[in-house]
Design an enzyme around this catalytic site. Structure first.
Site, PDB file in Angstrom:
ATOM      1  N   ASN A 197       0.797  -1.150   0.079  1.00  0.00           N
ATOM      2  CA  ASN A 197       0.125   0.052   0.093  1.00  0.00           C
ATOM      3  C   ASN A 197       0.739   1.305  -0.047  1.00  0.00           C
ATOM      4  O   ASN A 197       1.916   1.292   0.679  1.00  0.00           O
ATOM      5  CB  ASN A 197      -0.886  -0.158   1.193  1.00  0.00           C
ATOM      6  CG  ASN A 197      -1.508   1.170   1.390  1.00  0.00           C
ATOM      7  OD1 ASN A 197      -1.201   2.117   2.163  1.00  0.00           O
ATOM      8  ND2 ASN A 197      -2.921   1.152   1.062  1.00  0.00           N
ATOM      9  N   ASP A 199       0.752   4.050   1.163  1.00  0.00           N
ATOM     10  CA  ASP A 199       0.625   4.828   2.530  1.00  0.00           C
ATOM     11  C   ASP A 199       1.346   3.811   3.552  1.00  0.00           C
ATOM     12  O   ASP A 199       1.388   4.186   4.584  1.00  0.00           O
ATOM     13  CB  ASP A 199      -0.771   5.160   2.953  1.00  0.00           C
ATOM     14  CG  ASP A 199      -1.299   6.154   2.121  1.00  0.00           C
ATOM     15  OD1 ASP A 199      -0.369   7.316   1.507  1.00  0.00           O
ATOM     16  OD2 ASP A 199      -2.380   6.007   2.008  1.00  0.00           O
ATOM     17  N   ARG A 200       1.935   2.755   2.995  1.00  0.00           N
ATOM     18  CA  ARG A 200       2.723   1.766   3.891  1.00  0.00           C
ATOM     19  C   ARG A 200       1.654   1.075   4.922  1.00  0.00           C
ATOM     20  O   ARG A 200       2.200   0.692   5.928  1.00  0.00           O
ATOM     21  CB  ARG A 200       3.989   2.361   4.768  1.00  0.00           C
ATOM     22  CG  ARG A 200       4.809   3.183   3.661  1.00  0.00           C
ATOM     23  CD  ARG A 200       5.415   2.194   2.884  1.00  0.00           C
ATOM     24  NE  ARG A 200       6.630   2.614   2.248  1.00  0.00           N
ATOM     25  CZ  ARG A 200       6.638   3.269   1.260  1.00  0.00           C
ATOM     26  NH1 ARG A 200       5.690   3.610   0.248  1.00  0.00           N
ATOM     27  NH2 ARG A 200       7.638   3.894   0.253  1.00  0.00           N
ATOM     28  N   ARG A 201       0.269   1.245   4.607  1.00  0.00           N
ATOM     29  CA  ARG A 201      -0.697   0.336   5.383  1.00  0.00           C
ATOM     30  C   ARG A 201      -0.823  -1.034   4.858  1.00  0.00           C
ATOM     31  O   ARG A 201      -1.930  -1.216   4.204  1.00  0.00           O
ATOM     32  CB  ARG A 201      -1.968   1.318   5.762  1.00  0.00           C
ATOM     33  CG  ARG A 201      -1.704   2.491   6.529  1.00  0.00           C
ATOM     34  CD  ARG A 201      -3.094   2.972   6.908  1.00  0.00           C
ATOM     35  NE  ARG A 201      -3.670   4.087   6.009  1.00  0.00           N
ATOM     36  CZ  ARG A 201      -3.370   5.146   5.751  1.00  0.00           C
ATOM     37  NH1 ARG A 201      -2.589   5.849   6.625  1.00  0.00           N
ATOM     38  NH2 ARG A 201      -3.762   5.837   4.587  1.00  0.00           N
TER      39      ARG A 201
END
Ligand SMILES: Cc1cc2nc3c(=O)[nH]c(=O)nc-3n(C[C@H](O)[C@H](O)[C@H](O)COP(=O)(O)O)c2cc1C
Length: 221
Positions: A197, A199-201
């Site tokens: 992802n 957003d690093r989620r």
């Protein structure tokens, strides 16, 4: 002048929306078992133009428990397991004989996806290994017939000589057996799907085999 390695590393990106398509993964909509999701992700990687999506890292460990890893091709995945083929006398073959447990990792960067699989490894009957080999390309048979995988090679000429003989044999008799060529099947205890992802989620969905059914957990990224 050689490029500066660390400068280069700092300039490289993963999950760059300009080059990577990052589809959502809805864990609630995921199937009860990992195999259908794996089959879908492999197909989607191929459609998205991922080069060689059927190649994977295969990690094994030696008698002391020291790990090693290399790329092999996936030959199949079904209720019997994830299968790959190699020579029984290769380094990995020796590892698997002594410690029949392995891990696989697939990476499909065009979709920001990783799949990890781990579990015990069994050997398929020899007839299945030979049938699997003979259903593949002439080059695959020639490579298998060249043999001596993971032994020290004295010179490139020695390989050229053995390979030429193997190619001739493979063309002349496409059903020649390659006795040490072995089909292995990893029956997963655990399969993890990672969806990157921007957003690093990142979403990590782990399946674990239970006595009756698979359990599913989300993991912190
Ligand atoms: C794209 C790719 C696919 C490969 N596929 C196989 C394979 O299916 N079977 C195999 O024995 N080696 C395959 N190899 C070679 C292995 O990575 C490795 O060099 C070889 O099997 C020896 O490994 P070992 O010394 O750990 O046993 C492949 C290599 C690459 C780069």
């Amino acid at each position: 002048m050689e490029p500066d390695l660390h400068e280069l590393l700092r300039s490289l990106r993963v999950w760059d929306p300009a080059v990577t398509d990052l589809p959502p993964l809805d864990p609630d909509a995921a199937p009860a078992e990992p195999l259908p999701l794996f089959a879908r992700w492999l197909a989607e990687a191929a459609v998205a133009g991922q080069a060689e999506p059927h190649t994977m890292s295969l990690a094994t460990a030696d008698a002391e428990g020291l790990p090693d890893v290399r790329i092999v091709m996936l030959h199949g995945a079904d209720e019997k397991g994830w299968s790959f083929a190699t020579h029984a006398h290769s380094r990995k073959g020796g590892h698997l004989a002594g410690r029949p447990y392995a891990a696989l990792a697939f990476y499909w960067p065009v979709l920001g996806r990783q799949v990890r699989v781990r579990g015990p490894v069994g050997v398929a009957p020899a007839e299945e290994a030979q049938a699997d080999l003979h259903a593949r390309s002439t080059g695959a048979l020639a490579a298998a017939l060249t043999g001596r995988q993971s032994e020290v090679l004295a010179s490139p000429e020695e390989l050229a000589h053995a390979s030429e003989a193997a190619w001739q044999q493979a063309r002349r008799a496409p059903d020649t057996p390659a006795p040490s060529w072995t089909l292995y099947r990893l029956r997963p205890d655990e399969v993890e799907f990672f969806q990157g992802n921007s957003d690093r989620r990142h979403i990590r969905l782990r399946y674990r085999r239970g006595p009756e059914a698979w359990t599913r957990d989300l993991l912190w990224p």
